[in-house]
Write an enzyme that holds these catalytic residues in place. Structure first.
Site, PDB file in Angstrom:
ATOM      1  N   GLU A   3      11.678  -2.190  11.411  1.00 56.40           N
ATOM      2  CA  GLU A   3      11.333  -0.862  10.706  1.00 56.40           C
ATOM      3  C   GLU A   3      10.522   0.274  11.302  1.00 56.40           C
ATOM      4  OE1 GLU A   3      11.072  -1.508   6.044  1.00 56.40           O
ATOM      5  OE2 GLU A   3       9.813  -2.682   7.164  1.00 56.40           O
ATOM      6  N   CYS A  51      10.155   1.433   2.404  1.00 60.40           N
ATOM      7  CA  CYS A  51      11.090   0.559   2.757  1.00 60.40           C
ATOM      8  C   CYS A  51      12.740   0.981   2.751  1.00 60.40           C
ATOM      9  CB  CYS A  51      11.060  -0.643   2.029  1.00 60.40           C
ATOM     10  SG  CYS A  51      10.948  -0.380   0.259  1.00 60.40           S
ATOM     11  N   SER A  61       6.153  -7.028   3.285  1.00 61.28           N
ATOM     12  CA  SER A  61       6.837  -7.216   4.573  1.00 61.28           C
ATOM     13  C   SER A  61       7.635  -8.643   4.476  1.00 61.28           C
ATOM     14  CB  SER A  61       5.946  -7.622   5.628  1.00 61.28           C
ATOM     15  OG  SER A  61       5.093  -8.783   5.491  1.00 61.28           O
ATOM     16  N   GLU A  73      11.120  -8.083  -2.460  1.00 64.62           N
ATOM     17  CA  GLU A  73      11.675  -6.748  -2.253  1.00 64.62           C
ATOM     18  C   GLU A  73      10.927  -6.438  -0.594  1.00 64.62           C
ATOM     19  OE1 GLU A  73      11.868  -3.335  -1.310  1.00 64.62           O
ATOM     20  OE2 GLU A  73      10.764  -2.510  -2.882  1.00 64.62           O
ATOM     21  N   LEU A  74      11.985  -6.725   0.151  1.00 67.39           N
ATOM     22  CA  LEU A  74      11.179  -6.839   1.578  1.00 67.39           C
ATOM     23  C   LEU A  74      11.665  -5.358   2.421  1.00 67.39           C
ATOM     24  CD1 LEU A  74      11.814 -10.584   2.006  1.00 67.39           C
ATOM     25  CD2 LEU A  74       9.806  -9.323   0.864  1.00 67.39           C
ATOM     26  N   TRP A 133       0.938  -1.333  -0.059  1.00 64.53           N
ATOM     27  CA  TRP A 133      -0.067  -0.010  -0.053  1.00 64.53           C
ATOM     28  C   TRP A 133       0.673   1.261   0.029  1.00 64.53           C
ATOM     29  CZ3 TRP A 133       1.697   2.441   4.047  1.00 64.53           C
ATOM     30  CH2 TRP A 133       2.142   2.006   5.205  1.00 64.53           C
ATOM     31  N   ASN A 134       2.129   1.253   0.207  1.00 61.63           N
ATOM     32  CA  ASN A 134       2.819   2.605   0.547  1.00 61.63           C
ATOM     33  C   ASN A 134       3.310   3.118  -0.826  1.00 61.63           C
ATOM     34  OD1 ASN A 134       4.796   0.631  -0.171  1.00 61.63           O
ATOM     35  ND2 ASN A 134       6.274   1.297   1.214  1.00 61.63           N
ATOM     36  N   LYS A 176      -2.038  -8.868  -7.428  1.00 57.58           N
ATOM     37  CA  LYS A 176      -2.892  -8.510  -6.450  1.00 57.58           C
ATOM     38  C   LYS A 176      -2.421  -7.371  -5.723  1.00 57.58           C
ATOM     39  CE  LYS A 176      -2.976  -9.431  -2.371  1.00 57.58           C
ATOM     40  NZ  LYS A 176      -3.491  -8.245  -2.054  1.00 57.58           N
TER      41      LYS A 176
HETATM   42  P1  ADP Z   1       2.700  -4.415   4.759  1.00 57.97           P
HETATM   43  O1  ADP Z   1       3.376  -4.753   6.188  1.00 57.97           O
HETATM   44  O2  ADP Z   1       3.593  -3.299   4.243  1.00 57.97           O
HETATM   45  O3  ADP Z   1       1.466  -4.173   4.749  1.00 57.97           O
HETATM   46  P2  ADP Z   1       2.425  -7.164   3.984  1.00 57.97           P
HETATM   47  O4  ADP Z   1       3.451  -7.878   3.492  1.00 57.97           O
HETATM   48  O5  ADP Z   1       1.375  -7.209   4.773  1.00 57.97           O
HETATM   49  O6  ADP Z   1       3.116  -5.838   4.084  1.00 57.97           O
HETATM   50  O7  ADP Z   1       1.495  -6.837   2.515  1.00 57.97           O
HETATM   51  C1  ADP Z   1       1.900  -6.666   1.333  1.00 57.97           C
HETATM   52  C2  ADP Z   1       1.301  -7.183   0.315  1.00 57.97           C
HETATM   53  O8  ADP Z   1       1.080  -8.635   0.587  1.00 57.97           O
HETATM   54  C3  ADP Z   1      -0.403  -6.607   0.170  1.00 57.97           C
HETATM   55  O9  ADP Z   1      -0.562  -6.596  -1.102  1.00 57.97           O
HETATM   56  C4  ADP Z   1      -0.986  -7.787   0.984  1.00 57.97           C
HETATM   57  O10 ADP Z   1      -2.283  -8.011   0.764  1.00 57.97           O
HETATM   58  C5  ADP Z   1      -0.239  -9.028   0.737  1.00 57.97           C
HETATM   59  N1  ADP Z   1      -0.316 -10.150   1.699  1.00 57.97           N
HETATM   60  C6  ADP Z   1      -0.450 -10.144   3.098  1.00 57.97           C
HETATM   61  N2  ADP Z   1      -0.456 -11.338   3.650  1.00 57.97           N
HETATM   62  C7  ADP Z   1      -0.503 -12.197   2.462  1.00 57.97           C
HETATM   63  C8  ADP Z   1      -0.542 -13.645   2.469  1.00 57.97           C
HETATM   64  N3  ADP Z   1      -0.565 -14.620   3.417  1.00 57.97           N
HETATM   65  N4  ADP Z   1      -0.377 -14.235   1.085  1.00 57.97           N
HETATM   66  C9  ADP Z   1      -0.328 -13.531   0.004  1.00 57.97           C
HETATM   67  N5  ADP Z   1      -0.176 -12.324   0.153  1.00 57.97           N
HETATM   68  C10 ADP Z   1      -0.185 -11.665   1.389  1.00 57.97           C
END
Ligand code: ADP
Length: 481
Positions: free
Chosen positions: A383, A288, A233, A254-255, A154-155, A178
């Site tokens: 972070e 990030c 993340s 890219e984490l 989302w960022n 997605k």
């Molecule tokens: P943030 O902490 O930046 O929100 P996330 O890793 O939770 O980071 O989210 C980044 C993306 O990963 C979003 O599109 C979120 O919907 C997706 N996401 C979160 N959980 C899962 C999962 N279990 N499987 C696939 N995608 C996921």
């Protein structure tokens, strides 16, 4: 301007060139005031599977298009993004909260990847290698990997998409994307423009969903998907990597990061303060590559902190749509609470808050300066992802290199100094994918963005960015006598 009547305001999913309605929807809200912006189609795993099937069919044709033809459609998509920059930026600010000027910057930045990869599409060169035997000749070609499953955060609701989708499409891959459930509108607006640009049905698909789990499950287990590209993340990146392992899918991740920002005593302090402000407070600290740990050499500590304080005090917090705003709201309640807890932990262990330090009404956090931070505090390991500048001191170059590298992350790093030999030494010693030297801004389409260690692997942008979407094949020609 009523955004809901704009052609770029889309609330349905985009699969096989069609806008797909769902009975079930989820709400997208404005983090500024929690107001409802849209109810968006809530796709399920079956929808994702269908999109993958269509992307797989489309791949058979799209991968056979000449590079020139793919390039032309990408160029058109790029032009449409620029023509619609104001609407795209407004949508982005509404769903994400960042100041409008930053949103405009993001849309332009995102579009620049589409232009870049429209050009790179034509430069997917192979090789001819001298044979290892008299009658042998060896040639190398590069081919698109196939259907790509992309998951974005989302960022940067717009640029994180184009950074993946543009090289994938340029290479001849097709994509099922997605976007984050918090910011799907920017993604759908890009799909509308992709449709106008003339991508054939099935080449670029968007699955919007409230629950990311089943979508991630399908993308990582469906054999038709040959590559996963994820930004988000580290925890979810590891999960997707693990799931992709069963089929040995290609993966780019890219984490998270934990960027050090080092200022040596010979640095131009004003320039360093400027760079620190940009790398720390952009997007309310929610990137990030945001500065996470500010290391100041002892002799310049007071001067730097004084100057930084004055700048932080000038920051205006508010609605991203208001042109006076520098720092918008944070994305959600848990982001605000996380920062409150980081500060509680830090102050309980001896850190001192110089400015801010509190949450404000709604999802706002006051721009904060906290000093006397040390590596035992949570704020130095996690972070921050918020508008908190955390300051440490150091004595020697060796000491600060050890401190800077003492993290599982390795995305962005920054340092300021003038001694050219030290600049080389430090730049080489930092265990990071990116190093800003006398610069707080490092993002550009012409350079390879990416990390090492638990910040992931793969590169986005530059000539390297397309490689993640290509397989190398060599042909050994025998009997050449
Ligand atoms: P943030 O902490 O930046 O929100 P996330 O890793 O939770 O980071 O989210 C980044 C993306 O990963 C979003 O599109 C979120 O919907 C997706 N996401 C979160 N959980 C899962 C999962 N279990 N499987 C696939 N995608 C996921």
């Amino acid at each position: 301007m009523d955004i809901t009547s704009n052609k770029l305001y889309k609330t349905k999913a985009f699969i096989d060139g069609a806008w797909v309605n769902k009975v079930s929807t989820f709400s997208v809200t404005n983090p500024f005031d929690n107001s409802l912006i849209a109810n968006v189609a809530d796709c399920d795993r079956q929808d994702c599977k269908h999109a993958i099937d269509k992307a797989f069919e489309a791949f058979q044709k799209w991968s056979k298009f000449t590079a020139g033809k793919r390039s032309k459609i990408l160029k058109k998509w790029y032009q449409l993004q620029l023509e619609n920059v104001d609407t795209l930026a407004r949508l982005l600010t509404l769903e994400q909260g960042k100041p409008l000027a930053e949103a405009v910057g993001e849309v332009r930045y995102g579009a620049s990847f589409v232009e870049w990869f429209a050009e790179e599409a034509k430069r997917i060169y192979g090789d001819v290698i001298p044979g290892h035997m008299k009658d042998k000749r060896i040639t190398v070609i590069k081919q698109p990997v196939g259907v790509v499953g992309a998951i974005t955060p989302w960022n940067f609701p717009s640029a994180m998409i184009t950074r993946k989708v543009a090289p994938a499409l340029a290479a001849g891959c097709t994509v099922v994307l997605k976007p984050s459930e918090l910011t799907p509108l920017s993604a759908l607006a890009l799909a509308q423009l992709a449709e106008e640009a003339g991508f054939p049905p099935g080449v670029f698909n968007i699955i919007t969903a409230k629950n990311p789990k089943p979508i991630g499950e399908e993308l990582t287990t469906n054999k038709k998907v040959k590559k996963i590209s994820f930004t988000g993340s580290t925890a979810i990146g590891k999960l997707l990597l693990e799931k992709s392992a069963a089929q040995v899918k290609k993966v780019s991740l890219e984490l998270g990061g934990n960027a050090p920002f080092i200022v040596f005593e010979d640095a131009d302090i004003d320039a360093a303060v400027e760079g620190c402000m940009i790398s720390k407070f952009r997007n309310a600290g929610q990137t990030c590559i945001c500065t996470n740990r500010i290391f100041l050499q002892e002799s310049i500590h007071e001067e730097f902190v004084d100057k930084l304080s004055k700048k932080i005090e000038q920051l205006q917090v508010g609605n991203g749509l208001d042109t006076a705003t520098h720092v918008g709201p944070m994305i959600n309640e848990s982001a605000v609470v996380k920062d409150e807890n980081l500060l509680l932990d830090a102050t309980s262990k001896g850190a001192e808050i110089r400015i801010g330090g509190t949450r404000l009404d709604g999802l706002f956090f006051s721009p904060t300066l906290v000093c006397k931070v040390n590596p035992s505090m949570d704020i130095s390991k996690q972070e921050i992802f918020g508008p908190i500048a955390a300051v440490y001191t150091f004595k020697t170059e060796e000491e600060v290199i050890t401190l800077a590298n003492d993290t599982d992350y390795g995305l962005a790093s920054y340092f300021y100094g003038r001694d050219y030999a030290r600049i080389w030494r430090v730049a080489e010693a930092l265990e990071y994918g990116m190093v800003g030297i006398n610069s707080g801004m490092i993002s550009t389409n012409v350079a390879p963005f990416g990390g090492v260690k638990q910040s992931g692997f793969g590169r986005e942008g530059s000539k390297y960015g397309i490689e993640d979407y290509l397989n190398v094949k060599y042909m050994c020609w025998g009997g050449v006598v």
